[in-house]
Structure formats: C-alpha cells, structure tokens
Design an enzyme around this catalytic site. Structure first.
Site, PDB file in Angstrom:
ATOM      1  N   GLU A 265       0.835  -1.193   0.000  1.00 15.42           N
ATOM      2  CA  GLU A 265       0.000   0.000   0.000  1.00 15.42           C
ATOM      3  C   GLU A 265       0.875   1.250   0.000  1.00 15.42           C
ATOM      4  OE1 GLU A 265      -2.495  -0.402   3.452  1.00 15.42           O
ATOM      5  OE2 GLU A 265      -3.580  -2.133   2.628  1.00 15.42           O
ATOM      6  N   HIS A 284      -7.636   1.556   2.111  1.00  9.53           N
ATOM      7  CA  HIS A 284      -7.477   1.195   3.521  1.00  9.53           C
ATOM      8  C   HIS A 284      -8.194   2.202   4.422  1.00  9.53           C
ATOM      9  CE1 HIS A 284      -4.667  -1.208   6.376  1.00  9.53           C
ATOM     10  NE2 HIS A 284      -5.793  -0.882   6.990  1.00  9.53           N
TER      11      HIS A 284
END
Length: 321
Positions: A265, A284
């Site tokens: 990420e 997220h």
C-alpha cells in the site's frame, strides 16, 4: 523522579490531541518521531516510558533499543507489526484496541458487498461515460436467500452479522478458535474452511495475519469457491494472493472482488487488480470515521497510561511473567 516521556512511532491522525489529553493526567510529554524508521523512532523512544505505534515496524532490534519502555500501545487491532516475543522478553506490555472501529469496518464490508453484487461502481462509470446501458451490467442476482461466509468470528464480523441478516443473507463462519455458543446466539452456522468456500456466494475476510493465514486465499482456495462468488477483504492484504486472485477473475471462477487492504500500500501503477470492472479498491479506509479515530487514540493511550500507573491494562496482548 524524571518526567514521563511517551514516544509515538508514527501517526495517521490529524493531530495527537486525544492522546496528549490522556497522558497529561500523568504529567507526561508526548513526542512524535520525525519518520517511521528504526533510527528516527529510537531518537524519541530510547529513553521513553511508553511507545505508541500505528503502522511502523517495531522489530526485535528496535525493541531491544528501548531502555525504559514499559508499555507499547497499538493504535489499532492487529499487532503483526510488533515483535511480540521481543517485547515479552524485554518485559514490555503490549496493548491494542480490539473493540475499535467495529461499526466502521462492518459497515464498509457490507457496503462493499452490496456495491459489488449490485455492480454500482461499474454502473456509475457507464453513466458518467454517457452510456445508459442497463443490459451492460447483467447479470445481477438478488441478495436475499444467498449465503455469506465469514472468515473469522471476532468482534467485527459479529457486528457485521445482523447487518447481513437484515439483507436476508444466510450466514456461516469459519473460526477454529471461537466458542460454539457464540455462533448459536448469533444464528450462524459454524463450518470448516473448505465447506465455507464451496457453499458461500460471498466470502468476507476478517482473520488476523499470521504465518498460517498468509495467502490463505490462494489459487487452491479460489478453485474451491463457488463459480461466480464474490470476495471481500477488510482485514489484512497479505491474506490474499493477489496474483492468484487476478487469475481466478480472468478465468471467471470468481465474479468479483472488493479489497480495502492490499499486500503493498499504495499499489504500483502496474498492480494486477487495477482498472477492472469487477474489482472495487478502497485505500485502507474501512477503519475510518472521525468518531472512531477519537475512540482509538483515547483507548490506546488509556491502556498504556494504566500500565505506567501500575494498573492492569484492559486489552493486553502478551502475558508477562
């Protein structure tokens, strides 16, 4: 007696005011590391009495460099970024916040499921591109009467269950560690992993990341899933083998996937799941609401403050002898 120092390894919050309010009752100073690296964290944490962490990696080397630390507080639920063995050997109590963002993550998971099943993002993209083509989104199936399989039956999936049942979904779950009585109360069928894969129309992942669960959703798991099933992951990215997921989607074994968490990420520009009509990706954010962030900072700080005050923490992770 020297003043209490609380180090913060990293932060995703707009500010640390809620954390500072809790520790002000101890007369403590809170100091944020300039970067989430070993050297930068140790600059502020080496002489600290407590250490707060979000996503920074607290490995054995870092923990061994903490000279006065008595408690580590995790701003979150998972603790896979903390070397628990090293912390325990150093006599450091690790705490977390297991009842954090229950509504937020369960709402997000349910929203992803409905959006994916109803093909809402794809439908929106068609209309935004001046294509009023209802047939392009076919087929869509009714939710009521279908089955959602939950991987894990902790606090978040327990909060998700009544929301899924309100849509008329049948709920089954796989969790080798949960008490059977909990499933009975929640009207959930407990099954093994293989059975869940084979009989669920939707699979929602809520398991912790451990060496045993890493890539538990791999090529073999996808082959076992019902043709046309949907996968939702709001837990940890590495639970899913994303390359294998892409293959399963390409082959039509799965009809779609919705992921709030990824192995890396943010993803690279050539990430294999980007720009797909049947994949929803969110950055997220399942955990997020302003209310949840306030709860998180407050509860995490309170437990570290409890340890430093000689009290028992509410949510200890490791057991000190």
């Amino acid at each position: 007696m020297s003043k209490i120092l609380i180090a913060v390894a990293d932060s995703v919050f707009p500010d640390l005011a809620p954390t500072e309010r809790v520790f002000s009752k101890l007369g403590a100073t809170v100091q944020l590391a300039r970067a989430p690296t070993l050297d930068a964290i140790l600059e502020v944490a080496r002489k600290a009495d407590g250490l707060m962490v979000t996503f920074a990696q607290l490995n054995a080397e870092l923990i061994q460099g903490l000279e006065r630390c008595r408690a580590i507080g995790r701003f979150g639920i998972g603790v896979d970024n903390i070397d628990l063995d090293a912390a325990t050997k150093a006599g450091i109590q690790v705490c977390f916040v297991p009842d954090y963002c229950l509504d937020e993550v369960s709402d997000h998971a349910m929203t992803l499921l409905v959006a994916l099943a109803r093909k809402i993002p794809y439908s929106n993209s068609l209309v935004q591109g001046n294509r009023w083509e209802g047939k392009a989104v076919a087929p869509i199936y009714r939710l009521r009467g279908r089955t959602i399989g939950l991987i894990g039956l902790g606090k978040i999936p327990q909060t998700l269950i009544p929301k899924a049942q309100a849509f008329g979904l049948n709920v089954m779950a796989y969790d080798p560690f949960v008490e059977k009585d909990i499933a009975t109360v929640l009207n959930v069928e407990m099954v093994d992993f293989e059975y869940l894969l084979e009989h669920s129309d939707y699979v929602s992942i809520h398991a912790p990341l451990t060496p045993d669960t890493r890539h538990m959703f791999n090529a073999d798991a996808f082959k076992r899933m019902k043709a046309g099933a949907l996968l939702i992951n709001t837990a940890r990215g590495p639970l899913v083998d994303e390359a294998a997921l892409a293959v399963a989607l390409d082959k039509g074994q799965l009809a779609g996937a919705a992921l709030d968490v990824l192995s890396n990420e943010p993803p690279s520009t050539d990430f294999v799941l980007l720009n797909r009509e049947n994949v929803i990706l969110t950055p997220h954010t399942a955990y997020y609401s302003e209310d949840a962030l306030l709860d998180l900072q407050t509860k995490a700080a309170e437990d570290v403050a409890n340890v430093l005050s000689g009290k028992e923490p509410r949510y200890p992770v490791n057991k000190l002898s």
